[in-house]
Design an enzyme around this catalytic site. Structure first.
Site, PDB file in Angstrom:
ATOM      1  N   GLY A  96      -0.727 -10.587   6.853  1.00  0.00           N
ATOM      2  CA  GLY A  96      -0.951 -10.088   8.329  1.00  0.00           C
ATOM      3  C   GLY A  96      -2.376 -10.558   8.133  1.00  0.00           C
ATOM      4  O   GLY A  96      -3.126 -10.811   9.491  1.00  0.00           O
ATOM      5  N   ARG A 124       5.008  -6.352  11.443  1.00  0.00           N
ATOM      6  CA  ARG A 124       3.948  -5.778  12.074  1.00  0.00           C
ATOM      7  C   ARG A 124       3.042  -5.592  13.337  1.00  0.00           C
ATOM      8  O   ARG A 124       3.259  -6.415  14.117  1.00  0.00           O
ATOM      9  CB  ARG A 124       2.756  -6.909  10.697  1.00  0.00           C
ATOM     10  N   GLN A 171      -9.278  -6.721   9.215  1.00  0.00           N
ATOM     11  CA  GLN A 171      -8.715  -7.551  10.482  1.00  0.00           C
ATOM     12  C   GLN A 171      -8.911  -7.632  11.624  1.00  0.00           C
ATOM     13  O   GLN A 171      -9.328  -8.656  12.157  1.00  0.00           O
ATOM     14  CB  GLN A 171      -7.269  -7.398   9.867  1.00  0.00           C
ATOM     15  N   ASP A 317      -5.863  -0.629   0.263  1.00  0.00           N
ATOM     16  CA  ASP A 317      -4.209  -1.361  -0.347  1.00  0.00           C
ATOM     17  C   ASP A 317      -3.888  -0.904  -1.873  1.00  0.00           C
ATOM     18  O   ASP A 317      -3.360  -0.753  -2.206  1.00  0.00           O
ATOM     19  CB  ASP A 317      -4.884  -3.021  -0.587  1.00  0.00           C
ATOM     20  N   LYS A 344       1.759  -1.457   6.623  1.00  0.00           N
ATOM     21  CA  LYS A 344       1.286  -2.472   5.736  1.00  0.00           C
ATOM     22  C   LYS A 344       2.556  -3.232   5.401  1.00  0.00           C
ATOM     23  O   LYS A 344       3.366  -3.202   6.372  1.00  0.00           O
ATOM     24  CB  LYS A 344       1.102  -1.665   4.598  1.00  0.00           C
TER      25      LYS A 344
HETATM   26  C1  S3P Z   1      -7.390  -7.280   4.789  1.00  0.00           C
HETATM   27  C2  S3P Z   1      -7.869  -6.095   5.681  1.00  0.00           C
HETATM   28  C3  S3P Z   1      -6.766  -4.767   5.193  1.00  0.00           C
HETATM   29  C4  S3P Z   1      -6.430  -4.840   3.658  1.00  0.00           C
HETATM   30  C5  S3P Z   1      -5.754  -6.871   4.163  1.00  0.00           C
HETATM   31  C6  S3P Z   1      -6.697  -7.318   3.953  1.00  0.00           C
HETATM   32  C7  S3P Z   1      -8.328  -8.412   5.253  1.00  0.00           C
HETATM   33  O1  S3P Z   1      -6.309  -4.316   6.585  1.00  0.00           O
HETATM   34  O2  S3P Z   1      -4.895  -4.247   4.009  1.00  0.00           O
HETATM   35  O3  S3P Z   1      -5.004  -6.060   2.832  1.00  0.00           O
HETATM   36  O4  S3P Z   1      -8.837  -9.189   4.620  1.00  0.00           O
HETATM   37  O5  S3P Z   1      -9.135  -8.152   6.184  1.00  0.00           O
HETATM   38  P1  S3P Z   1      -6.305  -3.894   7.910  1.00  0.00           P
HETATM   39  O6  S3P Z   1      -7.511  -4.685   8.636  1.00  0.00           O
HETATM   40  O7  S3P Z   1      -5.165  -3.720   8.799  1.00  0.00           O
HETATM   41  O8  S3P Z   1      -6.490  -2.516   7.512  1.00  0.00           O
END
Ligand code: S3P
Length: 434
Positions: A96, A124, A171, A317, A344
């Protein structure tokens, strides 16, 4: 390829362990290194499938990337405008982070592209990215239900926006900041609660000005990045399995080396300490703009707690393995405010509740969390639903199980933690892989 873990019950974790490199930082090192001017040298890079997916995507943009060779990578940056149109659909695998951050980076390029991923990633939500990027004039078309595959039409006239994130998501924040590098004017993102800030820190390390003011972070488009060296610390999200394992297994004493302890990532340490864990941060230092430490964890009797809701984004996480900690604590642990866990790599509330129940642990899922009642438990068969962190969490549960545990569908552990079985076995987990 199907991978099954078979665990004998019992054991203790001991020794000094270095878990693989931080996934979030590894992704960003390739992305920013590619659009920088000059050669970026990365050490400690995560040679896991997720970070390798990002690396392959940038190779498809014509970026020369040497390695990884025992964690060393050289990214021959092409500058802000140097990426070339790829000849094929870009595959982000299970990742993701690759897909969402790429949307931001690609929205303002002078070419179009398409992104897809595996069965999990194609379920997702991507509207959370497409919608605010659309406000910046990006053209991102999702498949039905706001899901991948995605078509991105590069646009030349992106504009900066002020955006208040409806959910705490690093993210989404990062995607908007990366788009902001290519937009006219200023892009400001305000988050409802602090989330990991690796993008902000790394932009600054590449010499790109980043303004931070409370919960708001802004970049102004039109600047440039200058290559740098990046020392990727060990991933606290991978270290968390050993932190919980050592806490629950009598006789354990492990030291996790060179772990990233950025305060936007240490929620699991705070939660475990509230539960009574014995966790010591040793030799705290800075590495490449990120705080790191060695983390010593010894066995302790844990107690159930109500997890403070402000810690949720800082441990987002780690909940699969924190539920295992809760199963081994005296009393009840309650998690709320964590509805993000449902989107997730799997629905981590339902999948963890099902697995805990299969072992005989009282787990009551709710829309936004779970209630876990600590108790002795047996063994059984658990399905990870292809979720790397679910698979590793149940492997750790075996340390206190009354009978063997079999975990199905574990191949995706390679996305974030290559070598998990060997490392965990050497530390004292009784694990075999089929
Ligand atoms: C991440 C942000 C998180 C996390 C993912 C990595 C990142 O996701 O769960 O494993 O590297 O920016 P979300 O932004 O959807 O919370």
């Amino acid at each position: 390829m199907t991978v099954t873990y078979k665990l004998e019950p019992g054991g203790a974790l001991t020794g000094r362990i270095r878990v693989p490199g931080d996934k979030s930082i590894s992704h960003r090192s390739i992305m920013l290194g590619s659009i920088a001017e000059g050669i970026t040298r990365v050490s400690g890079f995560l040679e896991g499938e997720d970070a390798l997916a990002t690396m392959n995507v940038f190779r498809a943009f014509g970026v020369r990337i040497d390695g990884p060779e025992r964690g060393d990578v050289m990214v021959h940056g092409v500058g802000m405008r140097g990426l070339k149109a790829p000849h094929k659909m870009l595959d982000c695998g299970n990742s993701g982070t690759s897909m969402r951050l790429l949307c931001g980076l690609l929205a303002g390029q002078n070419f179009d592209c398409a992104l897809t991923g595996d069965d999990s990633l194609r379920q997702r939500p991507m509207q959370r990215i497409a919608e605010p990027l659309g406000q910046m004039r990006a053209e991102i078309v999702t498949a039905e239900g706001g899901r991948p595959p995605l078509k991105i039409t590069g646009v030349a006239n992106m504009r900066g926006i002020e955006y208040r994130l409806p959910i705490a998501s690093a993210q989404v924040k990062s995607a908007l900041l990366l788009a902001g590098l290519y937009a006219r004017g200023k892009t400001c993102v305000t988050e409802p609660a602090p989330t990991r800030d690796h993008t902000e820190r790394m932009l600054a390390a590449f010499g790109y000005p980043v303004e931070r003011n409370g919960g708001t972070v802004c970049v102004t488009g039109g600047g440039k990045l200058t290559a740098t060296s990046i020392d990727v610390p060990a991933d606290i999200s991978s270290a968390a399995f050993f932190m919980v394992g050592a806490s629950i297994a009598p006789g354990s004493d492990v030291t996790l080396e060179h772990v990233g302890v950025n305060p936007t990532r240490t929620g699991a340490i705070d939660i475990l300490r509230l539960m009574g864990a014995n966790i010591e941060l040793i030799n705290q230092r800075q590495a490449g703009g990120e705080p790191v430490a060695d983390i010593r964890v010894r066995h302790a009797e844990l107690r159930g707690i109500e997890i403070p809701v402000e810690l949720v984004p800082l441990a987002i996480d780690e909940f699969p393995v924190l539920f295992v900690a809760a199963a081994n604590a005296r009393g009840v642990t309650v998690l709320r405010g964590a509805e993000e866990l449902r989107v997730k790599e799997s629905d981590r509330i339902q999948v963890m509740a099902d697995g805990l129940r299969a072992l005989g642990i009282g787990a009551e899922p709710a829309a936004d969390g779970m209630r876990v009642t600590g108790a002795r438990y047996g063994g059984g068969v658990v399905d990870s639903h292809g979720d790397h962190r679910v698979a590793m969490a149940f492997a750790i549960a075996a340390l206190r199980a009354g009978a063997p545990i079999t975990i199905n569908d574990c191949s995706n552990v390679a996305t974030s933690f290559p070598g998990f079985v060997e490392l965990a076995d050497s530390a004292g987990l009784k694990i075999k892989c089929d």
